[in-house]
Design a protein around this motif. Structure first.
Motif, PDB file in Angstrom:
ATOM      1  N   VAL A 113     -23.881  28.086  17.224  1.00  0.00           N
ATOM      2  CA  VAL A 113     -24.169  27.653  15.902  1.00  0.00           C
ATOM      3  C   VAL A 113     -23.271  28.313  14.735  1.00  0.00           C
ATOM      4  CG1 VAL A 113     -26.560  27.116  16.382  1.00  0.00           C
ATOM      5  CG2 VAL A 113     -26.138  29.437  15.410  1.00  0.00           C
ATOM      6  N   PRO A 132     -32.536  26.126  17.134  1.00  0.00           N
ATOM      7  CA  PRO A 132     -31.028  26.089  17.600  1.00  0.00           C
ATOM      8  C   PRO A 132     -30.565  27.314  17.629  1.00  0.00           C
ATOM      9  CG  PRO A 132     -31.401  24.789  15.347  1.00  0.00           C
ATOM     10  CD  PRO A 132     -32.738  25.219  16.180  1.00  0.00           C
ATOM     11  N   LYS A 158     -23.288  23.657  15.947  1.00  0.00           N
ATOM     12  CA  LYS A 158     -24.339  23.040  15.028  1.00  0.00           C
ATOM     13  C   LYS A 158     -24.114  23.746  13.731  1.00  0.00           C
ATOM     14  CE  LYS A 158     -29.136  22.364  14.195  1.00  0.00           C
ATOM     15  NZ  LYS A 158     -29.114  21.081  13.659  1.00  0.00           N
TER      16      LYS A 158
END
Ligand SMILES: Cc1cc2nc3c(=O)[nH]c(=O)nc-3n(C[C@H](O)[C@H](O)[C@H](O)COP(=O)(O)O)c2cc1C
Length: 158
Positions: free
Chosen positions: A5, A73, A29
């Motif tokens: 991420v 996440p 992400k």
């Protein structure tokens, strides 16, 4: 490869633009970190000792509130790219709020910044000292334009 991420804090868009490029290049992400109370231009006036940013950065252990972030996440990621503008050569307090609220033990965290001119070294030194449980990797200051190769070279560094 595990999941990754990109988390970033940005007020005037410079760090955000870099974060977006890193997310695309690394297939990560993208997660924005936002102060609960937005910064006005007056809040960001580093030359005014009465400004909000000046106060927060010079008044000891300030931890400004940030908007809630979905922890799923982040928990699932092995690698985190953490971006911020340099404020007085170090991370804005929102990054401390974030790091105090997440358990990043054992995760590989790659710090990156944008700045007027200050290099990232001092900020990374402080992050390593304050959050020794995190596996800090090489920090990098990015200029406003960068290439995918520059990102890959950094992301592969220890
Ligand atoms: C409160 C404040 C303090 C800053 N301190 C520094 C600094 O110490 N050194 C530096 O090179 N730039 C400094 N800057 C410039 C920012 O690091 C730079 O403009 C950054 O790219 C802004 O990122 P953003 O657009 O993602 O918010 C400062 C900016 C602000 C608003």
């Amino acid at each position: 490869m595990g999941q990754s991420v990109v988390m970033y804090f940005s007020n005037t868009g410079t760090t955000q633009a870099i974060a977006e490029q890193i997310a695309v290049t690394t297939g990560s992400k993208l997660i924005g970190v936002h102060a609960k109370e937005d910064y006005t231009p007056a809040d960001l006036d580093w030359e005014d000792p009465a400004s909000r940013s000046y106060h927060e950065m010079h008044a000891g252990k300030v931890r400004p509130a940030i908007e809630a972030i979905d922890p799923a996440p982040i928990a699932a990621a092995d690698v985190i790219y953490l971006g911020f503008p340099l404020w007085w050569a170090t991370v804005p307090r929102e990054i401390n709020t974030l790091l105090d609220s997440l358990d990043l033990t054992g995760k590989a965290v790659h710090p990156f910044c944008t700045s007027g001119s200050t290099p990232i070294a001092e900020a990374v030194e402080r992050l390593r000292a304050n959050y020794p449980h995190i596996d800090w990797h090489a920090g990098r200051r990015f200029a406003t334009s960068l290439t995918a190769d520059e990102i890959r070279d950094w992301a592969e560094e220890d």
